[in-house]
Write a protein that holds these residues in place. Structure first.
Motif, PDB file in Angstrom:
ATOM      1  N   ARG A 113     -37.289 -27.207  54.644  1.00 31.70           N
ATOM      2  CA  ARG A 113     -36.329 -26.789  54.181  1.00 31.70           C
ATOM      3  C   ARG A 113     -35.428 -25.919  55.628  1.00 31.70           C
ATOM      4  O   ARG A 113     -36.576 -24.852  55.840  1.00 31.70           O
ATOM      5  CB  ARG A 113     -34.986 -26.098  53.253  1.00 31.70           C
ATOM      6  N   TYR A 114     -35.213 -25.230  56.583  1.00 35.72           N
ATOM      7  CA  TYR A 114     -34.096 -25.005  57.404  1.00 35.72           C
ATOM      8  C   TYR A 114     -32.636 -24.037  56.546  1.00 35.72           C
ATOM      9  O   TYR A 114     -31.784 -24.648  57.023  1.00 35.72           O
ATOM     10  CB  TYR A 114     -34.749 -25.192  58.252  1.00 35.72           C
ATOM     11  N   ASP A 115     -32.579 -22.555  56.018  1.00 35.42           N
ATOM     12  CA  ASP A 115     -31.562 -22.675  55.540  1.00 35.42           C
ATOM     13  C   ASP A 115     -31.064 -21.587  56.761  1.00 35.42           C
ATOM     14  O   ASP A 115     -31.205 -20.900  57.253  1.00 35.42           O
ATOM     15  CB  ASP A 115     -31.640 -21.422  54.711  1.00 35.42           C
ATOM     16  N   LEU A 116     -29.109 -21.918  56.472  1.00 36.04           N
ATOM     17  CA  LEU A 116     -28.304 -20.624  57.449  1.00 36.04           C
ATOM     18  C   LEU A 116     -28.261 -19.202  57.004  1.00 36.04           C
ATOM     19  O   LEU A 116     -28.159 -19.192  56.396  1.00 36.04           O
ATOM     20  CB  LEU A 116     -27.573 -20.839  57.216  1.00 36.04           C
ATOM     21  N   SER A 117     -28.936 -18.253  58.152  1.00 34.77           N
ATOM     22  CA  SER A 117     -28.319 -17.481  57.863  1.00 34.77           C
ATOM     23  C   SER A 117     -27.066 -16.901  57.638  1.00 34.77           C
ATOM     24  O   SER A 117     -26.257 -17.488  57.872  1.00 34.77           O
ATOM     25  CB  SER A 117     -29.483 -16.193  58.949  1.00 34.77           C
ATOM     26  N   LYS A 118     -27.007 -15.793  57.264  1.00 30.24           N
ATOM     27  CA  LYS A 118     -25.230 -15.366  57.416  1.00 30.24           C
ATOM     28  C   LYS A 118     -24.040 -14.920  58.032  1.00 30.24           C
ATOM     29  O   LYS A 118     -23.720 -15.063  58.815  1.00 30.24           O
ATOM     30  CB  LYS A 118     -25.425 -13.578  56.819  1.00 30.24           C
ATOM     31  N   LYS A 119     -25.392 -15.010  59.663  1.00 31.30           N
ATOM     32  CA  LYS A 119     -24.486 -15.223  61.391  1.00 31.30           C
ATOM     33  C   LYS A 119     -24.578 -16.638  61.126  1.00 31.30           C
ATOM     34  O   LYS A 119     -23.970 -16.267  62.488  1.00 31.30           O
ATOM     35  CB  LYS A 119     -25.731 -14.417  61.529  1.00 31.30           C
ATOM     36  N   GLY A 120     -24.966 -17.805  60.117  1.00 34.58           N
ATOM     37  CA  GLY A 120     -24.618 -19.180  61.162  1.00 34.58           C
ATOM     38  C   GLY A 120     -25.449 -19.289  61.618  1.00 34.58           C
ATOM     39  O   GLY A 120     -25.188 -20.649  62.530  1.00 34.58           O
TER      40      GLY A 120
END
Length: 280
Positions: A42-49
């Motif tokens: 899995r690779y999750d988006l940061s708050k900065k997208g």
């Protein structure tokens, strides 16, 4: 206006097929949080997208200060002739900017040309954090050019502007008939700055791109070159940024930098070799 993370989700919804897992190299599917491969990585988006594809942080000598000043110079018009040359070559293409730094080149090009999809990445997270502030529909990620998190034959154009190369990986992700565009400094590039920084060191005043060109031609024999050379008159508001925008300032004494800030350069030579390589 959409939040950064929502813009990124929309991009992944439309273009998740461009990505491949850097661990197992399997295809990726979008989730609400980001991407997941068929093996469950899995690779999750940061708050900065942005997405972070590194297994561990790789060291980069490029810091937030350098990226900030480089952005000011690019956005201040220092490379307009280069952008004008590149923009028509990207029209309606999937474009990957390798070593994008803080993203100003790719963001500028996206404003000048209609791209199918644009992705920029760098190993320096400081650059990608700054890149995420651009309002273009570009996707930004932290990744390693020796192990690209992208699918085979997924890009029509690779941009490689003032950045290292890994031609094996470039060929893997380039589509048949795709194009690598590598921008290489010429011998006179920023010559006045090199001379000002190192007035008593002739070796540091000199630069040759011979080995870079030779290595490129070994990997991509079908390459043509465009030379760009001009004098850029530096606006007063940017004269201090010139001193901070490149690795040339590493090793320069604080005393010498203070002298140059007191008597800044008024113009600078831009000397570039644009290599346009066809993927056979």
């Amino acid at each position: 206006m959409l939040k950064k993370i929502d813009r990124a989700r929309l991009f992944l919804e439309q273009h998740s097929g461009l990505f491949a897992c850097p661990i197992c190299h399997h295809s990726m599917n979008q989730t609400l949080q980001g991407l997941i491969c068929t093996n469950g990585h899995r690779y999750d988006l940061s708050k900065k997208g942005t997405l972070y594809f590194l297994k561990s942080q790789l060291k980069s000598d490029y810091d937030a200060n350098l990226f900030f000043h480089r952005a000011k110079m690019i956005q201040g018009g220092m490379y307009q002739p280069l952008l004008a040359l590149l923009a028509p070559l990207l029209e309606e293409r999937n474009v990957l900017d390798i070593g994008c730094g803080e993203g100003s080149f790719l963001a500028s090009l996206q404003q000048l040309s209609s791209l199918k999809a644009a992705i920029g990445f760098d190993i320096a997270k400081e650059g990608i954090y700054q890149a995420s502030n651009h309002t273009t529909d570009t996707f930004w990620c932290v990744a390693d050019l020796t192990n690209l998190p992208f699918a085979n034959q997924s890009f029509d154009v690779i941009l490689n502007i003032f950045s290292p190369s890994n031609y094996h990986e470039f060929k893997r992700v380039l589509a048949p008939g795709g194009r690598l565009i590598k921008v290489i400094p010429g011998e006179k590039y920023l010559f006045e700055l090199r001379k000002a920084f190192y007035p008593n060191n002739e070796a540091k005043q000199q630069y040759s791109n011979h080995l870079v060109v030779e290595k490129l031609l070994q990997a991509f024999p079908n390459t043509r070159f465009e030379k760009i050379q001009y004098q850029f008159v530096i606006p007063k508001a940017l004269q201090a940024s010139l001193l901070e925008m490149s690795p040339l300032e590493w090793g320069v004494s604080l005393e010498r930098k203070a002298q140059l800030k007191a008597q800044p350069l008024a113009q600078i030579t831009i000397d570039l070799l644009v290599a346009i390589s066809e993927n056979e």
